[in-house]
Scaffold this active site. Structure first.
Site, PDB file in Angstrom:
ATOM      1  N   GLY A  13       0.781  -1.239   0.000  1.00 33.96           N
ATOM      2  CA  GLY A  13       0.000   0.000   0.000  1.00 33.96           C
ATOM      3  C   GLY A  13       0.811   1.286   0.000  1.00 33.96           C
ATOM      4  O   GLY A  13       0.366   2.291   0.556  1.00 33.96           O
ATOM      5  N   SER A  14       1.965   1.299  -0.677  1.00 34.18           N
ATOM      6  CA  SER A  14       2.718   2.561  -0.706  1.00 34.18           C
ATOM      7  C   SER A  14       2.008   3.608  -1.573  1.00 34.18           C
ATOM      8  O   SER A  14       2.051   4.803  -1.268  1.00 34.18           O
ATOM      9  CB  SER A  14       4.161   2.343  -1.175  1.00 34.18           C
ATOM     10  OG  SER A  14       4.213   2.040  -2.544  1.00 34.18           O
ATOM     11  N   MET A  91      -4.514  -7.065  -6.829  1.00 37.62           N
ATOM     12  CA  MET A  91      -4.058  -8.165  -7.688  1.00 37.62           C
ATOM     13  C   MET A  91      -5.203  -9.049  -8.191  1.00 37.62           C
ATOM     14  O   MET A  91      -5.094 -10.272  -8.185  1.00 37.62           O
ATOM     15  CB  MET A  91      -3.037  -9.021  -6.916  1.00 37.62           C
ATOM     16  CG  MET A  91      -1.830  -8.252  -6.444  1.00 37.62           C
ATOM     17  SD  MET A  91      -0.854  -7.619  -7.815  1.00 37.62           S
ATOM     18  CE  MET A  91      -0.003  -9.099  -8.271  1.00 37.62           C
ATOM     19  N   ARG A  92      -6.292  -8.419  -8.605  1.00 35.36           N
ATOM     20  CA  ARG A  92      -7.382  -9.177  -9.228  1.00 35.36           C
ATOM     21  C   ARG A  92      -7.833  -8.428 -10.468  1.00 35.36           C
ATOM     22  O   ARG A  92      -7.789  -7.200 -10.504  1.00 35.36           O
ATOM     23  CB  ARG A  92      -8.585  -9.287  -8.274  1.00 35.36           C
ATOM     24  CG  ARG A  92      -8.418 -10.243  -7.130  1.00 35.36           C
ATOM     25  CD  ARG A  92      -9.653 -10.219  -6.254  1.00 35.36           C
ATOM     26  NE  ARG A  92     -10.820 -10.802  -6.895  1.00 35.36           N
ATOM     27  CZ  ARG A  92     -11.192 -12.066  -6.759  1.00 35.36           C
ATOM     28  NH1 ARG A  92     -10.493 -12.884  -6.016  1.00 35.36           N
ATOM     29  NH2 ARG A  92     -12.269 -12.517  -7.377  1.00 35.36           N
ATOM     30  N   ILE A  93      -8.271  -9.184 -11.457  1.00 35.87           N
ATOM     31  CA  ILE A  93      -8.859  -8.568 -12.652  1.00 35.87           C
ATOM     32  C   ILE A  93     -10.338  -8.334 -12.362  1.00 35.87           C
ATOM     33  O   ILE A  93     -11.029  -9.259 -11.911  1.00 35.87           O
ATOM     34  CB  ILE A  93      -8.733  -9.518 -13.874  1.00 35.87           C
ATOM     35  CG1 ILE A  93      -7.296 -10.038 -14.027  1.00 35.87           C
ATOM     36  CG2 ILE A  93      -9.259  -8.841 -15.135  1.00 35.87           C
ATOM     37  CD1 ILE A  93      -6.341  -9.126 -14.690  1.00 35.87           C
ATOM     38  N   ASN A 108      -6.155   3.021 -12.351  1.00 37.85           N
ATOM     39  CA  ASN A 108      -5.115   2.103 -11.878  1.00 37.85           C
ATOM     40  C   ASN A 108      -3.746   2.737 -12.103  1.00 37.85           C
ATOM     41  O   ASN A 108      -3.582   3.580 -12.994  1.00 37.85           O
ATOM     42  CB  ASN A 108      -5.208   0.788 -12.674  1.00 37.85           C
ATOM     43  CG  ASN A 108      -4.202  -0.244 -12.215  1.00 37.85           C
ATOM     44  OD1 ASN A 108      -3.959  -0.419 -11.018  1.00 37.85           O
ATOM     45  ND2 ASN A 108      -3.576  -0.938 -13.161  1.00 37.85           N
ATOM     46  N   HIS A 110       0.230   1.675 -12.946  1.00 36.97           N
ATOM     47  CA  HIS A 110       0.974   0.527 -13.474  1.00 36.97           C
ATOM     48  C   HIS A 110       2.443   0.923 -13.664  1.00 36.97           C
ATOM     49  O   HIS A 110       2.727   2.002 -14.191  1.00 36.97           O
ATOM     50  CB  HIS A 110       0.370   0.086 -14.812  1.00 36.97           C
ATOM     51  CG  HIS A 110       1.047  -1.103 -15.391  1.00 36.97           C
ATOM     52  ND1 HIS A 110       0.798  -2.387 -14.938  1.00 36.97           N
ATOM     53  CD2 HIS A 110       1.994  -1.220 -16.355  1.00 36.97           C
ATOM     54  CE1 HIS A 110       1.552  -3.230 -15.613  1.00 36.97           C
ATOM     55  NE2 HIS A 110       2.294  -2.559 -16.474  1.00 36.97           N
ATOM     56  N   ASP A 146      -4.645  -3.815 -18.102  1.00 36.95           N
ATOM     57  CA  ASP A 146      -3.812  -2.610 -18.230  1.00 36.95           C
ATOM     58  C   ASP A 146      -3.973  -1.948 -19.605  1.00 36.95           C
ATOM     59  O   ASP A 146      -3.007  -1.432 -20.171  1.00 36.95           O
ATOM     60  CB  ASP A 146      -2.325  -2.960 -17.984  1.00 36.95           C
ATOM     61  CG  ASP A 146      -2.113  -3.588 -16.616  1.00 36.95           C
ATOM     62  OD1 ASP A 146      -2.744  -3.141 -15.651  1.00 36.95           O
ATOM     63  OD2 ASP A 146      -1.309  -4.537 -16.513  1.00 36.95           O
ATOM     64  N   GLU A 175       5.422   6.824  -9.456  1.00 32.72           N
ATOM     65  CA  GLU A 175       4.039   6.404  -9.179  1.00 32.72           C
ATOM     66  C   GLU A 175       3.434   7.275  -8.090  1.00 32.72           C
ATOM     67  O   GLU A 175       2.301   7.747  -8.196  1.00 32.72           O
ATOM     68  CB  GLU A 175       4.006   4.935  -8.729  1.00 32.72           C
ATOM     69  CG  GLU A 175       4.442   3.946  -9.789  1.00 32.72           C
ATOM     70  CD  GLU A 175       4.308   2.506  -9.299  1.00 32.72           C
ATOM     71  OE1 GLU A 175       3.376   2.183  -8.545  1.00 32.72           O
ATOM     72  OE2 GLU A 175       5.157   1.677  -9.685  1.00 32.72           O
TER      73      GLU A 175
HETATM   74  C1  GRF Z   1       2.913  -0.774  -7.726  1.00 32.18           C
HETATM   75  O1  GRF Z   1       4.142  -0.911  -8.378  1.00 32.18           O
HETATM   76  C2  GRF Z   1       1.809  -0.566  -8.715  1.00 32.18           C
HETATM   77  O2  GRF Z   1       2.213   0.142  -9.843  1.00 32.18           O
HETATM   78  C3  GRF Z   1       1.449  -1.977  -9.100  1.00 32.18           C
HETATM   79  O3  GRF Z   1       1.568  -2.712  -7.912  1.00 32.18           O
HETATM   80  C4  GRF Z   1       2.495  -2.074  -7.035  1.00 32.18           C
HETATM   81  C5  GRF Z   1       1.765  -1.815  -5.763  1.00 32.18           C
HETATM   82  O4  GRF Z   1       2.613  -1.268  -4.781  1.00 32.18           O
HETATM   83  N1  GRF Z   1       0.138  -2.013  -9.698  1.00 32.18           N
HETATM   84  P1  GRF Z   1       2.003  -0.627  -3.467  1.00 32.18           P
HETATM   85  O5  GRF Z   1       1.135  -1.706  -2.817  1.00 32.18           O
HETATM   86  O6  GRF Z   1       1.211   0.573  -3.855  1.00 32.18           O
HETATM   87  O7  GRF Z   1       3.184  -0.292  -2.616  1.00 32.18           O
END
Ligand code: GRF
Length: 205
Positions: A13-14, A91-93, A108, A110, A146, A175
């Protein structure tokens, strides 16, 4: 009126933290109403607690199908009148039903310059391919992986000494910069979508 946001997470969750910080510092006119995780032990849920935000774990094994799982999420989103859904390492579609119900209201982040390197482990893929630049992309979510319209991108150079871990860190900084920016612009109603093209005043200087 401030934008009601839901953040969907699976891990550390960064990016969630970057969004929380941008809201707390007044940069984004929004409020995170709920953080939903498909992993019980996601550190993102710990961050929710620390910031007094409701965190909900929805157990995939408690749902019969993907549709049922997404319906469980949607129920919460509707109860809370959510205006924007942010995927942050979720991590789900999402099912087509979910995507269409919240069309152009799901975004999202990416860690590549889409459409190059969709999917997983994309920092390694970028290194293996030998590209000299990669980056980060904020995009709307559509039914593909994506593949939705691109809102903001940031370019990150690749160094000879990079490993996937080192490169991931460099991309992550971007990000954390562009994801809150995109949410801010969305909250201000300054994102215009025409087909696949998205028009924003970013960068604003
Ligand atoms: C990030 O690199 C994001 O781009 C990808 O998954 C990672 C999630 O990192 N979709 P975090 O949980 O936000 O630290």
């Amino acid at each position: 009126m401030s934008l009601k946001i839901a953040v969907l997470v699976s891990g550390r969750g960064s990016n969630l933290q970057a969004i929380i910080d941008a809201i707390e510092s007044g940069k984004i006119n929004g409020v995170i109403e709920v953080i939903i995780s498909n992993k019980k032990d996601a550190y993102a849920l710990e961050r929710a607690k620390r910031h007094n935000i409701e965190g909900v774990f929805i157990d995939p094994s408690s749902c019969k199908s993907k549709d049922d799982y997404d319906r469980a999420i949607i129920k919460i989103l509707e109860e809370k009148d959510i205006g924007l859904v942010c995927l942050a390492g979720f991590m789900r579609i999402l099912t087509p039903y979910f995507v269409n119900k919240y069309k152009r209201r799901i975004i999202n982040i990416h860690p590549s310059l889409l459409p190059a390197f969709p999917g997983l482990e994309v920092q390694k893929k970028a290194l293996d391919y030998g590209v000299k630049f990669t980056g980060a992309t904020v995009h709307f979510v559509d039914e593909g992986v994506d593949s939705g319209p691109i809102i903001i991108q940031s370019v990150v150079p690749i160094m000879d000494t990079d490993t996937p871990e080192i490169l991931s860190e460099r991309i992550l900084k971007e990000e954390h910069r562009i994801y809150p920016e995109a949410i801010k612009l969305f909250a201000e109603g300054r994102i215009v979508v025409k087909g696949r093209r998205v028009f924003t005043p970013f960068p604003s200087i």
